[in-house]
Design a protein around this motif. Structure first.
Motif, PDB file in Angstrom:
ATOM      1  N   LEU A   1       0.108  12.520  67.167  1.00 50.01           N
ATOM      2  CA  LEU A   1       0.102  13.895  66.276  1.00 50.01           C
ATOM      3  C   LEU A   1       1.516  14.246  66.479  1.00 50.01           C
ATOM      4  O   LEU A   1       2.300  14.876  64.983  1.00 50.01           O
ATOM      5  CB  LEU A   1      -0.715  14.775  67.444  1.00 50.01           C
ATOM      6  N   LYS A   2       2.407  14.689  67.620  1.00 50.73           N
ATOM      7  CA  LYS A   2       3.449  14.855  68.049  1.00 50.73           C
ATOM      8  C   LYS A   2       4.171  14.459  66.547  1.00 50.73           C
ATOM      9  O   LYS A   2       5.150  15.544  65.816  1.00 50.73           O
ATOM     10  CB  LYS A   2       4.303  15.141  69.041  1.00 50.73           C
ATOM     11  N   THR A   3       4.675  13.305  66.647  1.00 43.98           N
ATOM     12  CA  THR A   3       5.602  12.767  65.851  1.00 43.98           C
ATOM     13  C   THR A   3       5.172  13.281  64.244  1.00 43.98           C
ATOM     14  O   THR A   3       6.109  13.383  63.680  1.00 43.98           O
ATOM     15  CB  THR A   3       5.598  11.080  66.056  1.00 43.98           C
ATOM     16  N   HIS A   4       4.111  13.563  64.316  1.00 46.48           N
ATOM     17  CA  HIS A   4       3.577  13.231  62.815  1.00 46.48           C
ATOM     18  C   HIS A   4       3.917  15.261  62.501  1.00 46.48           C
ATOM     19  O   HIS A   4       4.674  15.530  61.268  1.00 46.48           O
ATOM     20  CB  HIS A   4       1.969  13.300  62.951  1.00 46.48           C
ATOM     21  N   GLN A   5       3.549  15.487  63.058  1.00 44.31           N
ATOM     22  CA  GLN A   5       4.025  17.495  63.197  1.00 44.31           C
ATOM     23  C   GLN A   5       5.813  17.083  62.840  1.00 44.31           C
ATOM     24  O   GLN A   5       6.415  18.315  62.394  1.00 44.31           O
ATOM     25  CB  GLN A   5       4.009  17.742  64.604  1.00 44.31           C
ATOM     26  N   GLN A   6       6.411  16.808  63.565  1.00 47.19           N
ATOM     27  CA  GLN A   6       8.032  16.264  64.057  1.00 47.19           C
ATOM     28  C   GLN A   6       7.947  16.496  62.571  1.00 47.19           C
ATOM     29  O   GLN A   6       9.072  16.754  61.571  1.00 47.19           O
ATOM     30  CB  GLN A   6       8.319  15.693  65.394  1.00 47.19           C
ATOM     31  N   ILE A   7       7.937  15.591  61.470  1.00 41.76           N
ATOM     32  CA  ILE A   7       7.862  14.974  60.529  1.00 41.76           C
ATOM     33  C   ILE A   7       7.128  15.821  59.658  1.00 41.76           C
ATOM     34  O   ILE A   7       8.516  15.868  58.261  1.00 41.76           O
ATOM     35  CB  ILE A   7       6.931  13.321  60.661  1.00 41.76           C
ATOM     36  N   GLU A   8       6.810  16.069  60.080  1.00 45.63           N
ATOM     37  CA  GLU A   8       6.217  17.259  58.551  1.00 45.63           C
ATOM     38  C   GLU A   8       6.782  17.967  58.329  1.00 45.63           C
ATOM     39  O   GLU A   8       7.417  19.297  57.760  1.00 45.63           O
ATOM     40  CB  GLU A   8       5.027  17.279  58.724  1.00 45.63           C
ATOM     41  N   TYR A   9       6.980  19.080  60.034  1.00 50.46           N
ATOM     42  CA  TYR A   9       7.984  20.062  60.136  1.00 50.46           C
ATOM     43  C   TYR A   9       9.384  19.741  59.321  1.00 50.46           C
ATOM     44  O   TYR A   9       9.830  21.347  58.243  1.00 50.46           O
ATOM     45  CB  TYR A   9       8.375  20.358  61.173  1.00 50.46           C
ATOM     46  N   TYR A  10       9.999  18.843  59.972  1.00 43.05           N
ATOM     47  CA  TYR A  10      11.172  18.827  58.687  1.00 43.05           C
ATOM     48  C   TYR A  10      11.081  18.361  57.516  1.00 43.05           C
ATOM     49  O   TYR A  10      11.490  19.073  56.753  1.00 43.05           O
ATOM     50  CB  TYR A  10      11.750  16.869  59.823  1.00 43.05           C
TER      51      TYR A  10
END
Length: 352
Positions: free
Chosen positions: A339-348
């Motif tokens: 979830l954290k990795t996905h959130q960081q990609i989505e934010y970027y």
């Protein structure tokens, strides 16, 4: 920004997908709706970003040593990729002093094996061969390196990567011109969550936190162009898009993907700033007994990528460090790393 429509259902082969950058790239490709395939050795040691993200079950994982030409040819022919991003390598300077032959054969012969295996792949549109900011000679002291600057490399790792640049261009001229577009990509000092390599500042810092031991720093005054791992990875994807769609910008050129000038900082300063994120940071100890020489100046000029690809770093200096800390903090607190990795990609991707 990359075009999701270009990547949707596109068959992409990533070599070195079990490593730090490779694992992040596989997550990005999954997010974009691509069909990611990987070719690499299994991860060494624990923790491992590849295993923590459960990528073994989520992508097409192919175990192979890139020095094994027969195996490489079989795997690549079976996959028949449309895009190949070659990142498999022995990636560490200090390790290259300890194992120079392994470094040279993996990085040089391994690259030649990958390229040789692609000559007769029907659907392959482009190859991105990833090297490093360490391919340059030391002739531009305290100045940012441009793509046309002389190649060099005093240590075995840097030398091997400079050779990769030459091997890639040679294969393009000899076998791929008019058939498959190829480029080489050079990035700066990449940091981000999930890097566990030895003798790298942030992973060493986190290990010191976990083990409650002092952090030992080599070359505290060495200047590095710090950038979050998402920055160059999206640069590689954008480059692949463009050279697939526009032959005019491709002459098997090299492309720099470095951070903004305000993200260039000394190693010791990064350690001090990162310490501020922790209530009880590790003690910092300076090791003045250098066993191996390392480059003091590694600055990249990314004007070419800015102008021709419209690529620019999205994160400022603080965001780069905060996002890196945020991921490791999730790890330390046993949070949901997917979830954290996905959130960081989505934010970027959503960030202007």
């Amino acid at each position: 920004m990359v075009n999701k429509n270009f990547w949707r259902n596109r068959k992409v082969l990533v070599t070195g997908h079990t490593g730090f950058k490779g694992s992040w790239l596989m997550e990005i490709l999954l997010y974009l709706g691509a069909k990611p395939y990987g070719l690499a050795l299994n991860p060494i040691g624990s923790p491992s970003l590849f295993e923590d993200l459960k990528l073994r079950k989520r992508v097409n994982h192919n175990y192979a040593d890139i020095r094994d030409l027969d195996k490489i040819q079989t795997v690549i022919k079976r996959i028949d990729p449309e895009v190949l991003i070659h990142m498999a390598a022995q990636p560490l300077v200090i390790e290259s002093y300890k194992k120079p032959i392994e470094t040279l054969t993996t990085n040089i012969i391994g690259t030649a094996n990958i390229l040789s295996s692609c000559i007769d792949i029907d659907n392959l549109e482009c190859i991105i061969s990833v090297t490093t900011d360490k391919v340059y000679s030391k002739s531009r002291k305290f100045k940012a390196f441009r793509e046309e600057d002389p190649l060099g490399g005093d240590d075995p790792y840097s030398c091997s990567k400079a050779c990769v640049e030459l091997v890639t261009k040679s294969y393009f001229k000899s076998f791929f011109t008019g058939k498959i577009n190829i480029a080489t990509a050079r990035a700066g000092n990449v940091i981000g969550g999930g890097d566990w390599a030895s003798n790298r500042l942030i992973p060493d810092f986190i290990r010191s936190v976990i083990n409650n031991k002092p952090l030992t720093i080599r070359s505290p005054d060495a200047i590095r162009p710090w950038q979050h791992v998402l920055e160059p990875l999206f640069g590689y994807l954008l480059l692949a898009e463009r050279i697939c769609q526009n032959d005019a910008i491709n002459e098997c050129g090299a492309w720099n993907f470095g951070p903004n000038k305000n993200q260039i900082e000394k190693v010791i300063e990064i350690a001090r700033i990162f310490s501020g994120f922790f209530n009880d940071p590790p003690e910092i100890v300076i090791d003045n007994n250098k066993k191996f020489p390392e480059s003091e100046n590694l600055l990249l000029d990314s004007e070419k990528s800015n102008l021709l690809l419209n690529w620019n770093p999205k994160f400022n200096f603080n965001e780069t460090l905060e996002f890196t800390y945020d991921w490791y903090n999730c790890y330390l607190n046993k949070g949901d790393l997917n979830l954290k990795t996905h959130q960081q990609i989505e934010y970027y991707i959503s960030k202007e």
